[in-house]
Design an enzyme around this catalytic site. Structure first.
Site, PDB file in Angstrom:
ATOM      1  N   GLY A  49     -57.912  40.384 -24.952  1.00  0.00           N
ATOM      2  CA  GLY A  49     -58.207  39.245 -25.812  1.00  0.00           C
ATOM      3  C   GLY A  49     -57.476  38.065 -25.228  1.00  0.00           C
ATOM      4  N   GLU A  50     -56.667  37.426 -26.003  1.00  0.00           N
ATOM      5  CA  GLU A  50     -55.909  36.269 -25.530  1.00  0.00           C
ATOM      6  C   GLU A  50     -54.455  36.466 -25.963  1.00  0.00           C
ATOM      7  OE1 GLU A  50     -56.657  33.731 -23.451  1.00  0.00           O
ATOM      8  OE2 GLU A  50     -54.510  33.588 -23.776  1.00  0.00           O
ATOM      9  N   SER A  51     -53.600  36.662 -24.963  1.00  0.00           N
ATOM     10  CA  SER A  51     -52.212  37.031 -25.286  1.00  0.00           C
ATOM     11  C   SER A  51     -51.476  35.943 -26.076  1.00  0.00           C
ATOM     12  CB  SER A  51     -51.446  37.356 -23.997  1.00  0.00           C
ATOM     13  OG  SER A  51     -51.490  36.274 -23.091  1.00  0.00           O
ATOM     14  N   CYS A  81     -55.176  44.398 -20.307  1.00  0.00           N
ATOM     15  CA  CYS A  81     -55.361  42.964 -20.048  1.00  0.00           C
ATOM     16  C   CYS A  81     -54.388  42.119 -20.884  1.00  0.00           C
ATOM     17  CB  CYS A  81     -56.825  42.583 -20.245  1.00  0.00           C
ATOM     18  SG  CYS A  81     -57.273  41.108 -19.326  1.00  0.00           S
ATOM     19  N   ARG A 110     -50.523  35.657 -15.581  1.00  0.00           N
ATOM     20  CA  ARG A 110     -51.748  35.500 -16.384  1.00  0.00           C
ATOM     21  C   ARG A 110     -52.852  34.873 -15.553  1.00  0.00           C
ATOM     22  NH1 ARG A 110     -51.495  31.613 -20.772  1.00  0.00           N
ATOM     23  NH2 ARG A 110     -53.445  32.396 -21.605  1.00  0.00           N
ATOM     24  N   ILE A 139     -61.484  40.723 -16.582  1.00  0.00           N
ATOM     25  CA  ILE A 139     -61.929  39.488 -17.239  1.00  0.00           C
ATOM     26  C   ILE A 139     -60.725  38.576 -17.416  1.00  0.00           C
ATOM     27  CG2 ILE A 139     -63.066  38.503 -19.272  1.00  0.00           C
ATOM     28  CD1 ILE A 139     -64.193  41.411 -19.777  1.00  0.00           C
ATOM     29  N   ARG A 140     -60.668  37.530 -16.616  1.00  0.00           N
ATOM     30  CA  ARG A 140     -59.498  36.622 -16.636  1.00  0.00           C
ATOM     31  C   ARG A 140     -58.206  37.435 -16.705  1.00  0.00           C
ATOM     32  NH1 ARG A 140     -60.217  31.565 -17.080  1.00  0.00           N
ATOM     33  NH2 ARG A 140     -58.344  31.111 -18.260  1.00  0.00           N
ATOM     34  N   HIS A 180     -60.374  46.720 -18.135  1.00  0.00           N
ATOM     35  CA  HIS A 180     -60.869  47.102 -19.467  1.00  0.00           C
ATOM     36  C   HIS A 180     -61.660  48.415 -19.435  1.00  0.00           C
ATOM     37  CE1 HIS A 180     -60.119  43.199 -21.503  1.00  0.00           C
ATOM     38  NE2 HIS A 180     -60.294  42.696 -20.305  1.00  0.00           N
ATOM     39  N   GLU A 182     -62.263  50.304 -21.770  1.00  0.00           N
ATOM     40  CA  GLU A 182     -62.992  50.462 -23.045  1.00  0.00           C
ATOM     41  C   GLU A 182     -64.398  49.895 -22.970  1.00  0.00           C
ATOM     42  OE1 GLU A 182     -60.640  48.342 -22.385  1.00  0.00           O
ATOM     43  OE2 GLU A 182     -61.072  46.398 -23.311  1.00  0.00           O
TER      44      GLU A 182
HETATM   45  N1  GLN Z   1     -56.377  35.747 -19.957  1.00  0.00           N
HETATM   46  C1  GLN Z   1     -56.061  36.493 -21.147  1.00  0.00           C
HETATM   47  C2  GLN Z   1     -54.622  36.277 -21.565  1.00  0.00           C
HETATM   48  O1  GLN Z   1     -53.918  35.567 -20.942  1.00  0.00           O
HETATM   49  C3  GLN Z   1     -56.317  37.972 -20.965  1.00  0.00           C
HETATM   50  C4  GLN Z   1     -57.788  38.224 -20.787  1.00  0.00           C
HETATM   51  C5  GLN Z   1     -58.261  39.529 -21.347  1.00  0.00           C
HETATM   52  O2  GLN Z   1     -57.564  40.195 -22.118  1.00  0.00           O
HETATM   53  N2  GLN Z   1     -59.488  39.874 -21.015  1.00  0.00           N
HETATM   54  O3  GLN Z   1     -54.210  36.839 -22.535  1.00  0.00           O
END
Ligand code: GLN
Length: 200
Positions: A49-51, A81, A110, A139-140, A180, A182
């Site tokens: 997700g987004e940390s 991630c 990150r 993913i990112r 990921h 999952e």
């Molecule tokens: N770029 C996201 C972060 O900094 C991580 C991306 C992801 O969990 N797919 O949290």
């Protein structure tokens, strides 16, 4: 054998996919977001997700201290991630106010793979997981720039222009991947984690 109860931290991110993968791997899987719900689990997954957002919500939902305590007491945690970032002792290119659980002695960067290759797929072999290499989806994603002496490197990406990068690690009962599993229907990493929870 009764199924171990594994919570997925359900504050933000791809919670449902992890619940599904854990259930497929033999766990009694459930989303959790309250301290009382954490008490009932044997292990925890911190999803992608987004940390920065997860960090904020951990405080708003008053989950920081309870999770810190459970980690200190040996509860197994798997972070993928953003979840990997949440488990690192040091984060580069993070937001100054983001804070994780500092469980795995490592420095992660990150969004490390850069804008041009924000999202990509690669083959990754994971130590301790039998069979073919993982079809790993990034993913990112973060990468791991440094690991402490207690950290076992489980997997690397080697076929990128960015060079050889660590993308899967374990320290004791804490497991983290940049990618990921999952999302791809390959349950081997979730089984690995379920076994770790059973053994703990
Ligand atoms: N770029 C996201 C972060 O900094 C991580 C991306 C992801 O969990 N797919 O949290």
């Amino acid at each position: 054998m009764t199924a171990p109860v594994i919570g997925v931290l359900a504050l933000q991110g791809d919670v449902r996919e992890h619940v599904g993968a854990l259930a497929g791997a033999g766990a009694d899987a459930r989303p959790i977001r309250r301290p009382g719900e954490l008490d009932a689990v044997d292990g925890l997954v911190i999803p992608g997700g987004e940390s920065t957002t997860i960090s904020k919500l951990v405080d708003i939902f008053e989950m920081r201290e309870p999770i810190d305590k459970r980690i200190a007491a040996g509860m197994p945690v798997y972070g993928s991630c953003a979840g990997m970032i949440m488990l690192a002792t040091e984060v580069l290119d993070g937001r100054p106010d983001q804070r994780g659980f500092a469980g795995i002695e490592m420095t992660v960067r990150r969004n490390a793979f850069g804008r041009q290759v924000d999202s990509f797929e690669a083959s990754v072999e994971i130590a301790g997981v039998q069979g073919a290499a993982f079809h790993a989806v990034f993913i990112r994603a973060p990468w791991v720039e440094r690991v402490g002496p207690g950290v076992e490197v489980l997997g690397r990406v080697t076929d990128r222009p960015v060079g050889d990068r660590i993308v899967a690690v374990r320290q004791g009962n804490l497991l983290a991947t940049s990618f990921h599993p999952e999302l791809t229907g390959d349950l081997r990493l979730h089984r690995y984690f379920v076994d770790l929870v059973r053994a703990a």
